[in-house]
Design a protein around this motif. Structure first.
Motif, PDB file in Angstrom:
ATOM      1  N   THR A   8      18.565  77.710  -0.926  1.00 55.96           N
ATOM      2  CA  THR A   8      19.107  78.588  -1.944  1.00 55.96           C
ATOM      3  C   THR A   8      19.589  79.907  -1.350  1.00 55.96           C
ATOM      4  O   THR A   8      20.429  80.573  -1.921  1.00 55.96           O
ATOM      5  N   LEU A   9      19.046  80.273  -0.193  1.00 53.85           N
ATOM      6  CA  LEU A   9      19.459  81.518   0.433  1.00 53.85           C
ATOM      7  C   LEU A   9      20.504  81.233   1.497  1.00 53.85           C
ATOM      8  O   LEU A   9      20.269  80.485   2.424  1.00 53.85           O
ATOM      9  N   ASN A  10      21.640  81.821   1.351  1.00 54.33           N
ATOM     10  CA  ASN A  10      22.721  81.622   2.313  1.00 54.33           C
ATOM     11  C   ASN A  10      22.504  82.550   3.496  1.00 54.33           C
ATOM     12  O   ASN A  10      22.628  83.747   3.368  1.00 54.33           O
ATOM     13  N   THR A  11      22.193  81.981   4.644  1.00 57.69           N
ATOM     14  CA  THR A  11      21.936  82.826   5.801  1.00 57.69           C
ATOM     15  C   THR A  11      23.168  83.001   6.673  1.00 57.69           C
ATOM     16  O   THR A  11      23.173  83.816   7.570  1.00 57.69           O
ATOM     17  N   GLY A  12      24.179  82.207   6.418  1.00 53.88           N
ATOM     18  CA  GLY A  12      25.373  82.292   7.252  1.00 53.88           C
ATOM     19  C   GLY A  12      25.173  81.745   8.639  1.00 53.88           C
ATOM     20  O   GLY A  12      26.043  81.833   9.479  1.00 53.88           O
ATOM     21  N   GLN A  13      23.985  81.193   8.929  1.00 57.26           N
ATOM     22  CA  GLN A  13      23.745  80.711  10.280  1.00 57.26           C
ATOM     23  C   GLN A  13      24.278  79.302  10.434  1.00 57.26           C
ATOM     24  O   GLN A  13      23.555  78.329  10.276  1.00 57.26           O
ATOM     25  N   SER A  16      24.132  73.449   8.921  1.00 61.66           N
ATOM     26  CA  SER A  16      23.096  74.458   8.702  1.00 61.66           C
ATOM     27  C   SER A  16      21.988  73.822   7.882  1.00 61.66           C
ATOM     28  O   SER A  16      22.138  72.714   7.352  1.00 61.66           O
ATOM     29  N   GLN A  17      20.905  74.554   7.752  1.00 64.01           N
ATOM     30  CA  GLN A  17      19.856  74.130   6.833  1.00 64.01           C
ATOM     31  C   GLN A  17      20.298  74.519   5.430  1.00 64.01           C
ATOM     32  O   GLN A  17      20.661  75.665   5.187  1.00 64.01           O
ATOM     33  N   SER A  49      32.149  71.854   2.073  1.00 66.84           N
ATOM     34  CA  SER A  49      30.726  71.897   2.392  1.00 66.84           C
ATOM     35  C   SER A  49      30.037  70.735   1.687  1.00 66.84           C
ATOM     36  O   SER A  49      30.390  70.380   0.558  1.00 66.84           O
ATOM     37  N   MET A  64      29.675  69.968  -2.083  1.00 66.95           N
ATOM     38  CA  MET A  64      29.277  71.183  -2.776  1.00 66.95           C
ATOM     39  C   MET A  64      30.467  72.074  -3.089  1.00 66.95           C
ATOM     40  O   MET A  64      30.514  72.731  -4.127  1.00 66.95           O
ATOM     41  N   ASP A  65      31.417  72.109  -2.170  1.00 63.67           N
ATOM     42  CA  ASP A  65      32.553  73.007  -2.349  1.00 63.67           C
ATOM     43  C   ASP A  65      33.753  72.439  -1.615  1.00 63.67           C
ATOM     44  O   ASP A  65      33.615  71.874  -0.530  1.00 63.67           O
TER      45      ASP A  65
END
Lengths: 113, 115
Positions: free
Chosen positions: B98-103, B94-95, B48, B55-56
């Motif tokens: 801080t909140l992972n939406t999984g979208q 994705s956007q 990611s 990031m990962d």
């Protein structure tokens, strides 16, 4: 070690029936569960998702039922249509986990007219 | 029109060679990913990137190197190819936040076959 498991591997239903796809997970830290739909030759597309604070999420004909205690969830597709024939993936992640989704192996759904 | 463009759609390579998979997204997202789908295996997270920074990384092998030349590009270079690398590689975006939406929005994939 497979952290997200789906059953059945394949499912055939008649048009108009409700298809039930099952999913279970092992990691208690998972708190976000999207379901993706994939047609042959295409990438997965987000269908519906649920957070672990809820036990049910509805979107039209698609409903997720979630049981946190048992670490299980299911996707119900009501009034199944031939156009719903696709592979459905259950996925899981931790919020704040950089969208690192762990996918199940998928359920191939066939809807017979 | 596809919003995430992956090239090539199909490619065949010989063992030991090197290939680059191209990914461009036109969704205005600032996070991009690579996932791999092998035969009889679930989709697997590989990398990611957020704002062009790694990031990962869940890929054990250094033979897989993501390259981000622009905000909306995330290519994947694979060196010393092995038959086990045969898979469909999906780019996603994705956007970031801080909140992972999984979208995640996925491209159509690049199917790699290594002989």
């Amino acid at each position: 070690q497979q952290q997200v498991r789906q059953s059945p591997q394949s499912l055939t239903v008649w048009e108009g029936e409700t298809a039930i796809l099952n999913c279970s997970y092992e990691n208690s830290a998972f708190d976000y569960f999207p379901w993706y739909q994939q047609f042959p030759g295409e990438g997965p597309a987000l269908l519906i998702s649920i957070l672990s604070v809820s036990n049910k999420k509805e979107d039209g004909r698609f409903t997720i039922f979630f049981n946190k205690r048992e670490k299980k969830l299911s996707l119900h597709i009501a009034d199944s249509q031939p156009g719903d024939s696709a592979t459905y993936f259950c996925a899981a992640s931790e919020t704040g986990g950089n969208n690192k989704l762990t996918f199940g192996q998928g359920t191939v759904l066939s809807v017979i007219p | 029109d596809p919003k995430i463009i992956q090239k090539p759609k199909y490619l065949v390579a010989v063992t030991g060679s090197e290939k680059i998979l191209i990914c461009e997204q036109y969704l205005g997202h600032n996070a991009m990913y690579w996932y791999r789908q092998s035969a009889k295996k679930p989709l697997e997270f590989m990398f990611s990137y957020s704002y062009q920074k790694l990031m990962d990384n869940q890929t054990a092998s250094s033979r897989f190197q993501p390259q981000s030349s622009k905000k909306n590009h995330l290519d994947l270079q694979i060196t010393a190819l092995k038959p086990d690398d045969s898979a469909t590689y999906f780019c996603a975006s994705s956007q970031a936040g801080t909140l992972n939406t999984g979208q995640l929005y996925f491209g159509e994939g690049s199917k790699l076959t290594v002989l």
